[in-house]
Structure formats: structure tokens, C-alpha cells
Design a protein around this motif. Sequence first.
Motif, mmCIF file in Angstrom:
data_model
loop_
_atom_site.group_PDB
_atom_site.id
_atom_site.type_symbol
_atom_site.label_atom_id
_atom_site.label_comp_id
_atom_site.label_asym_id
_atom_site.label_seq_id
_atom_site.Cartn_x
_atom_site.Cartn_y
_atom_site.Cartn_z
ATOM 1 N N UNK A 176 -7.907 70.177 14.124
ATOM 2 C CA UNK A 176 -7.088 68.384 13.871
ATOM 3 C C UNK A 176 -6.294 69.603 15.113
ATOM 4 N N UNK A 177 -6.412 71.045 16.001
ATOM 5 C CA UNK A 177 -5.769 71.226 17.528
ATOM 6 C C UNK A 177 -4.447 71.766 17.510
ATOM 7 N N UNK A 178 -4.078 71.041 16.066
ATOM 8 C CA UNK A 178 -2.875 71.656 15.517
ATOM 9 C C UNK A 178 -2.159 73.192 16.211
ATOM 10 N N UNK B 93 -2.622 61.521 20.006
ATOM 11 C CA UNK B 93 -2.154 62.231 20.749
ATOM 12 C C UNK B 93 -2.605 62.547 21.738
ATOM 13 N N UNK B 94 -3.802 63.324 22.516
ATOM 14 C CA UNK B 94 -4.037 63.253 23.724
ATOM 15 C C UNK B 94 -4.945 62.678 24.319
ATOM 16 N N UNK B 95 -5.688 61.657 23.201
ATOM 17 C CA UNK B 95 -6.204 60.387 23.987
ATOM 18 C C UNK B 95 -5.238 59.045 24.250
ATOM 19 N N UNK B 96 -4.306 59.340 23.534
ATOM 20 C CA UNK B 96 -3.060 58.168 23.826
ATOM 21 C C UNK B 96 -1.861 58.587 25.513
ATOM 22 N N UNK B 97 -2.575 60.794 25.460
ATOM 23 C CA UNK B 97 -1.279 61.140 25.853
ATOM 24 C C UNK B 97 -2.510 60.440 27.880
ATOM 25 N N UNK B 98 -3.956 60.593 27.760
ATOM 26 C CA UNK B 98 -4.491 60.626 28.618
ATOM 27 C C UNK B 98 -5.167 59.320 29.217
ATOM 28 N N UNK B 99 -4.436 57.924 28.082
ATOM 29 C CA UNK B 99 -4.867 56.699 28.900
ATOM 30 C C UNK B 99 -3.481 56.815 29.393
ATOM 31 N N UNK B 100 -2.400 56.829 29.261
ATOM 32 C CA UNK B 100 -0.649 56.573 29.358
ATOM 33 C C UNK B 100 -0.761 57.442 30.735
ATOM 34 N N UNK C 124 -2.442 66.244 27.851
ATOM 35 C CA UNK C 124 -3.994 65.306 27.710
ATOM 36 C C UNK C 124 -5.081 66.168 27.284
ATOM 37 N N UNK C 125 -4.936 67.646 27.350
ATOM 38 C CA UNK C 125 -6.040 68.710 27.291
ATOM 39 C C UNK C 125 -6.128 68.621 26.002
ATOM 40 N N UNK C 126 -5.812 68.575 24.968
ATOM 41 C CA UNK C 126 -6.040 68.955 23.695
ATOM 42 C C UNK C 126 -7.547 68.965 23.025
ATOM 43 N N UNK C 127 -7.623 67.420 23.260
ATOM 44 C CA UNK C 127 -8.913 66.997 22.633
ATOM 45 C C UNK C 127 -10.118 67.908 23.060
ATOM 46 N N UNK C 128 -10.093 68.030 24.476
ATOM 47 C CA UNK C 128 -11.141 69.422 25.104
ATOM 48 C C UNK C 128 -11.292 69.880 24.116
ATOM 49 N N UNK C 129 -9.732 71.119 25.145
ATOM 50 C CA UNK C 129 -9.560 72.133 24.238
ATOM 51 C C UNK C 129 -10.100 72.635 22.654
ATOM 52 N N UNK C 130 -9.637 71.518 21.919
ATOM 53 C CA UNK C 130 -10.085 71.895 20.295
ATOM 54 C C UNK C 130 -11.443 71.559 20.082
ATOM 55 N N UNK C 131 -12.030 70.939 20.807
ATOM 56 C CA UNK C 131 -13.334 70.698 20.679
ATOM 57 C C UNK C 131 -14.247 72.170 21.331
ATOM 58 N N UNK D 227 -2.875 66.042 16.730
ATOM 59 C CA UNK D 227 -3.725 65.807 17.750
ATOM 60 C C UNK D 227 -4.042 65.610 19.007
ATOM 61 N N UNK D 228 -5.140 65.514 18.006
ATOM 62 C CA UNK D 228 -6.327 64.654 19.312
ATOM 63 C C UNK D 228 -6.078 63.637 19.471
#
Length: 335
Positions: free
Chosen positions: A306-308, A33-40, A314-321, A30-31
Motif C-alpha cells: 500500500x506504499x504506506x 491519495x496519490x491518484x486524487x492528488x494528481x487530479x487536484x 502525487x508521486x507515491x503511486x509510481x514509487x509504490x509500483x 496512499x495509492x
Amino acid sequence: MRYIISSAIASFAAALPAMAEVPRVITDIHPVHSLVAQVMGDLGTPELLLEKGASEHDFQLRPSQAAGLADADLVVWIGPELTPWLERALAGLGEGSSQLALIDLPGTETRQFSESGAHHAEDAHDPDHGQDETAEAGHDGHDHSAEEAEHDEAGHDDHSHDGTDPHAWLDPANAELWLAAIAAELGRIDPENAATYSANAGSAATRIRALDAEIATTLAPIQGKPLIVYHDAYGYFAAHYGLEIFGSIALGDATAPGAARLAELRDGVAAGTPVCLFPEAQHDPTLVQQLAEGTGARIGGALDPNGSTQGPGPGAYAALLRSLAQTMVDCVQTS
Ligand SMILES: [Zn+2]
């Protein structure tokens, strides 16, 4: 859904041959995926291999996912330290496909398992430290060990106990660094959209810097408070934010702890050293409950490294931390 979109793009592309298709990107957890989703951004959405609520250590490719890897343009993953089996699957990637193992990127902050978790606690508190190390090094009870012995010439068997700690996404400085590399690789594959990928990565990096400052503020009150976590996944997070992980119950690949490790943690809890013990969303909390039983130590909410358990996006990385930080603070501050 994907079939319909692909068909639509295919027929559109036939009519307008100059229009390039956005790369098909597959990610591991998930993290990432989140980073790649933000870039795409609005250009497209990456695919995600890890299923909802799964551990980053015990997921396997479904046959449809393995087939899907064959026509991926790009696979973005942490690296073989986390998922050695994915390295084997990537060996079969088609020509013209590429992969980006994030933990291997130059500039990535990496840690060794011996720097973190219970090893640190052993150094400080346990006269039988050397003996425990030997017991751990000889541990051989993984599900995947037989398969690896059979298939893996590179010999990754000891990656998850010693050597590089793969949980490098929990250091936001790494996440920020990886954004630029993801944008560069996407831009190489899809030069028409290179400027968009680069701009999206820049915006995402700005958001991560703000997130980092916010998390540091959230965690400041619990710096140095000894914590016990379920598995040895939080070395990066703790080092970055000044937290003290007294020890972890399970090992860095989430396999079961040895008796020596449990005894050491039990002694620490009995002495009142750790203030909070944290189970994990992906694992049975029984061992955590047994360790805390009859002591003054509190059991915190389940951490999700891992936020799963949350939805991807895209927001999953921030939500995880944020979720990790808040769960830790909620337990320690009410102790
Ligand atoms: Zn882990």
C-alpha cells in the motif's frame, strides 16, 4: 495549518463571494491519495486516513478523523471489500457529501481471491485442495468479526477471504481508469475547476501508461518465476505483469494462515519450487524466515503493497509500483 488556510479562504471568500472553495477530499490509502492528488494538482491536496507504515487491513479511524469525515465534500476509497468499517462510517456522511468507491466503478478489472495466490498453487499441487478450502471458509478469527456481527446488516464478514480481491490498485490499468472518474466527480462538485481536473487526469493517465511500460520491462526477466509473498495482495500485480505467485503466507486480509496452508508452502519451499520469499513492511517477518530456513530459497526485501512506508504525495503511486517491481527483481536475479 488547515485551520489557517481555511480561515484565509473563508475571509477571502467573504470578500469575493464568487470564488468557490476547492472541495475537501478524504482518501483511504496512499495509492488512492496519490491518484486524487494528481487530479487536484495545484488546486488542493486531499487528506489521507491511513497512517505511515500501517496495514491497509487493520487501520481504524481516530476520533478526529471520524469527525472530519462529517464535513468532507468527497470521500474516495477502494470500497467495502477493503475497509467494511469505512462503509459504516460513510453512512453518516452529511447531505451534499459524496463518496466514490473505486472498485465498483464500471470497467474496473476485478479478481476473485480464488483466482490468485495460494489457491492457484493448491489447484496445481495439493490433492487435499477441497479440504483446505473448507478450513479456510470456516475461519473466523478476525479482529473485526464480532464487531461486524453486531453492526453490519449487509454481512461483509467473508469479503476478505472469498469474493472480490480488494487490492485492485496494483493493476495500473485500474488506476488509469479511476483517474477519469475522480476528475468527473470533482468537476461535478466544483464545476469552476472541472477543466483543470480533467486536464490533470489526462496528464496523470499518460504518466501511468509510461510507468506501466517501464514496470513491464523491469519485471520481464522474472516472469513465471515462482514467488511466495506475505499476504494475498498481489493477484492483480501478478496477473498484469505475468508473475507467478506460488502462494501467500497470510490470507487476503492479512490474517494468520491455517496449518494446511503453511504445510503446503513448506512442501513447496522444500521442493525448491519458489525462488524467493518476500516479507512485508507492515508485518512480522518471522513466518517468512521460518519457511525459508534450511532451504535454498532466498528472502527478498520487504514488499509494501500500500506504499504506506513511503511518504504520501502525487508521486507515491509510481514509487509504490517501482518499489514492488525492483524488490522482486533484486531477489530473483541474485538467486
Ligand atoms: Zn492487503
